[in-house]
Scaffold this motif. Sequence first.
Motif, PDB file in Angstrom:
ATOM      1  N   ASP A 239       0.821  -1.210   0.000  1.00 24.67           N
ATOM      2  CA  ASP A 239       0.000   0.000   0.000  1.00 24.67           C
ATOM      3  C   ASP A 239       0.853   1.257   0.000  1.00 24.67           C
ATOM      4  N   LEU A 240       1.994   1.197   0.683  1.00 22.27           N
ATOM      5  CA  LEU A 240       2.793   2.398   0.902  1.00 22.27           C
ATOM      6  C   LEU A 240       4.273   2.063   0.913  1.00 22.27           C
ATOM      7  N   MET A 241       5.073   2.796   0.136  1.00 16.82           N
ATOM      8  CA  MET A 241       6.521   2.714   0.219  1.00 16.82           C
ATOM      9  C   MET A 241       6.982   3.788   1.197  1.00 16.82           C
ATOM     10  N   PHE A 242       7.712   3.374   2.224  1.00 16.87           N
ATOM     11  CA  PHE A 242       8.183   4.287   3.265  1.00 16.87           C
ATOM     12  C   PHE A 242       9.711   4.206   3.296  1.00 16.87           C
ATOM     13  N   GLY A 243      10.352   5.217   2.742  1.00 15.16           N
ATOM     14  CA  GLY A 243      11.812   5.222   2.698  1.00 15.16           C
ATOM     15  C   GLY A 243      12.304   5.339   1.270  1.00 15.16           C
ATOM     16  N   GLY A 244      13.581   5.627   1.142  1.00 15.28           N
ATOM     17  CA  GLY A 244      14.181   5.857  -0.165  1.00 15.28           C
ATOM     18  C   GLY A 244      14.199   7.339  -0.471  1.00 15.28           C
ATOM     19  N   GLY A 245      15.287   7.802  -1.082  1.00 11.76           N
ATOM     20  CA  GLY A 245      15.363   9.194  -1.478  1.00 11.76           C
ATOM     21  C   GLY A 245      14.266   9.536  -2.461  1.00 11.76           C
ATOM     22  N   VAL A 246      13.833  10.802  -2.467  1.00 13.57           N
ATOM     23  CA  VAL A 246      12.729  11.163  -3.346  1.00 13.57           C
ATOM     24  C   VAL A 246      13.140  11.105  -4.819  1.00 13.57           C
ATOM     25  N   ASP A 247      14.448  11.085  -5.107  1.00 15.71           N
ATOM     26  CA  ASP A 247      14.871  10.874  -6.490  1.00 15.71           C
ATOM     27  C   ASP A 247      14.545   9.443  -6.928  1.00 15.71           C
ATOM     28  N   SER A 248      14.775   8.488  -6.039  1.00 13.18           N
ATOM     29  CA  SER A 248      14.434   7.094  -6.348  1.00 13.18           C
ATOM     30  C   SER A 248      12.922   6.910  -6.442  1.00 13.18           C
TER      31      SER A 248
ATOM     32  N   ILE B 202      23.945   9.590  -3.345  1.00 13.23           N
ATOM     33  CA  ILE B 202      25.344   9.986  -3.164  1.00 13.23           C
ATOM     34  C   ILE B 202      26.047  10.102  -4.515  1.00 13.23           C
ATOM     35  N   LEU B 203      25.857   9.112  -5.381  1.00 18.36           N
ATOM     36  CA  LEU B 203      26.477   9.154  -6.707  1.00 18.36           C
ATOM     37  C   LEU B 203      26.026  10.398  -7.475  1.00 18.36           C
ATOM     38  N   CYS B 204      24.725  10.682  -7.451  1.00 21.52           N
ATOM     39  CA  CYS B 204      24.209  11.839  -8.172  1.00 21.52           C
ATOM     40  C   CYS B 204      24.734  13.143  -7.585  1.00 21.52           C
ATOM     41  N   THR B 205      24.871  13.197  -6.269  1.00 20.98           N
ATOM     42  CA  THR B 205      25.419  14.393  -5.631  1.00 20.98           C
ATOM     43  C   THR B 205      26.863  14.608  -6.069  1.00 20.98           C
ATOM     44  N   MET B 206      27.652  13.546  -6.064  1.00 18.26           N
ATOM     45  CA  MET B 206      29.049  13.641  -6.486  1.00 18.26           C
ATOM     46  C   MET B 206      29.164  14.101  -7.932  1.00 18.26           C
ATOM     47  N   LEU B 207      28.345  13.538  -8.821  1.00 20.75           N
ATOM     48  CA  LEU B 207      28.409  13.894 -10.233  1.00 20.75           C
ATOM     49  C   LEU B 207      28.001  15.351 -10.463  1.00 20.75           C
ATOM     50  N   GLN B 208      27.067  15.848  -9.645  1.00 22.78           N
ATOM     51  CA  GLN B 208      26.628  17.234  -9.801  1.00 22.78           C
ATOM     52  C   GLN B 208      27.573  18.223  -9.123  1.00 22.78           C
TER      53      GLN B 208
ATOM     54  N   LEU C  36      16.860  17.181  -9.091  1.00 17.72           N
ATOM     55  CA  LEU C  36      16.068  15.987  -8.799  1.00 17.72           C
ATOM     56  C   LEU C  36      15.495  15.374 -10.066  1.00 17.72           C
ATOM     57  N   GLU C  37      15.044  16.220 -10.980  1.00 19.99           N
ATOM     58  CA  GLU C  37      14.454  15.703 -12.216  1.00 19.99           C
ATOM     59  C   GLU C  37      15.486  14.915 -13.020  1.00 19.99           C
ATOM     60  N   TRP C  38      16.715  15.434 -13.083  1.00 19.31           N
ATOM     61  CA  TRP C  38      17.780  14.733 -13.806  1.00 19.31           C
ATOM     62  C   TRP C  38      18.111  13.406 -13.124  1.00 19.31           C
ATOM     63  N   ALA C  39      18.232  13.429 -11.794  1.00 21.29           N
ATOM     64  CA  ALA C  39      18.585  12.213 -11.054  1.00 21.29           C
ATOM     65  C   ALA C  39      17.534  11.127 -11.239  1.00 21.29           C
ATOM     66  N   SER C  40      16.273  11.526 -11.274  1.00 24.95           N
ATOM     67  CA  SER C  40      15.194  10.545 -11.458  1.00 24.95           C
ATOM     68  C   SER C  40      15.196   9.990 -12.877  1.00 24.95           C
ATOM     69  N   ALA C  41      15.368  10.883 -13.857  1.00 21.99           N
ATOM     70  CA  ALA C  41      15.313  10.461 -15.255  1.00 21.99           C
ATOM     71  C   ALA C  41      16.493   9.587 -15.642  1.00 21.99           C
ATOM     72  N   GLU C  42      17.647   9.824 -15.008  1.00 22.17           N
ATOM     73  CA  GLU C  42      18.880   9.118 -15.384  1.00 22.17           C
ATOM     74  C   GLU C  42      19.160   7.879 -14.553  1.00 22.17           C
ATOM     75  N   GLN C  43      18.250   7.509 -13.642  1.00 25.45           N
ATOM     76  CA  GLN C  43      18.559   6.415 -12.722  1.00 25.45           C
ATOM     77  C   GLN C  43      18.905   5.112 -13.443  1.00 25.45           C
ATOM     78  N   THR C  44      18.079   4.711 -14.384  1.00 24.08           N
ATOM     79  CA  THR C  44      18.336   3.451 -15.089  1.00 24.08           C
ATOM     80  C   THR C  44      19.673   3.505 -15.820  1.00 24.08           C
ATOM     81  N   GLY C  45      19.932   4.601 -16.524  1.00 24.16           N
ATOM     82  CA  GLY C  45      21.170   4.721 -17.282  1.00 24.16           C
ATOM     83  C   GLY C  45      22.411   4.779 -16.403  1.00 24.16           C
ATOM     84  N   LEU C  46      22.344   5.531 -15.302  1.00 21.29           N
ATOM     85  CA  LEU C  46      23.508   5.642 -14.427  1.00 21.29           C
ATOM     86  C   LEU C  46      23.812   4.327 -13.713  1.00 21.29           C
ATOM     87  N   LEU C  47      22.765   3.634 -13.278  1.00 18.98           N
ATOM     88  CA  LEU C  47      23.003   2.356 -12.610  1.00 18.98           C
ATOM     89  C   LEU C  47      23.509   1.310 -13.597  1.00 18.98           C
TER      90      LEU C  47
END
Length: 320
Positions: free
Chosen positions: A73-82, A163-169, A298-309
Amino acid sequence: LSGCAGGTDVSGFAPGEGERLVIYTSHKEEVYGPIVKEFQQRTGIWVEVVTGGSNELLERIAMEAESGEPVCDLMFGGGVDSLSAYADCFSPYLSENGGQVLPAYASPDGFYTPFSALPVVLIYNTRLVRTNPPTGWGSLTDSKWRGKIAFADPTVSGSSYTILCTMLQALTGDNASILTEFAENLDGKPLSGSGDVVRAVGEGRKYIGVTLEETALKGIAAGYDIEIVYPEEGTSALPDGAAIVSGCAHRENAELFIDFLLSSDVQTLLHDSLYRRSVCESGANAGTDELKLIDYDLEWASAEQTGLLSLWRDITGGAE
């Protein structure tokens, strides 16, 4: 009663469907435990808790959505980018307590609700690093730290992806080159979970690490000889959050839980007991005005998640 994955089956004691809630959470029990317990006592709603890494739980929610039979019903946790990367799995909700959320943390579309603000920090073992400690993101690609860095696998840990996205930015240069240099400094040995980082540094198995402020503060309180470094280039203080699964069986109860997360009682608990920063104006230790923050995209981190991982797996030799 609280039913946890891998624990004793107590479903036979549960009330009817109208008084149930299934939560998937990447939080440790020390975080979700007191909140769930108090919510149950106040509402009479029976909560089943399933735990795991942020990314693996989000993948599970996505697979359930494809089958048309959501369990969670509810996901509790995880960064809002994920959470944003899986927005198709969630249904918007604007909490009655949402007006208290600081503008920097508010969701523009309501697909998630922020829970706490989590600055990213570096740490080092003060017994092993007596001079020239790390100063910022650039330190993580310095060859002198090769094999001495504690970092959790970002394909499992949502906070590590942040953390990875923060470092890259925060750093200038080609993303693939930065990730390659960082991965080489890990010596092919990322840790299995975010909770292992502070222990690895505090116990002297690694010299430095990168983690969340909350986790580092808990380590210091536990007696580890570690010091916190706020990166000189700036850092992020992305909130983690909660999100309601589309088509879930117990939506009204999920909404009540989100309202509870933003209540003054829970937001005060963050600072008083959980070493976290509130996302609400009324919360103790609210905001991050004293920190040097990057303009986290945040928009970039969310959109690029599949590609960066995917790039990270290619660099480190990890499996898809």
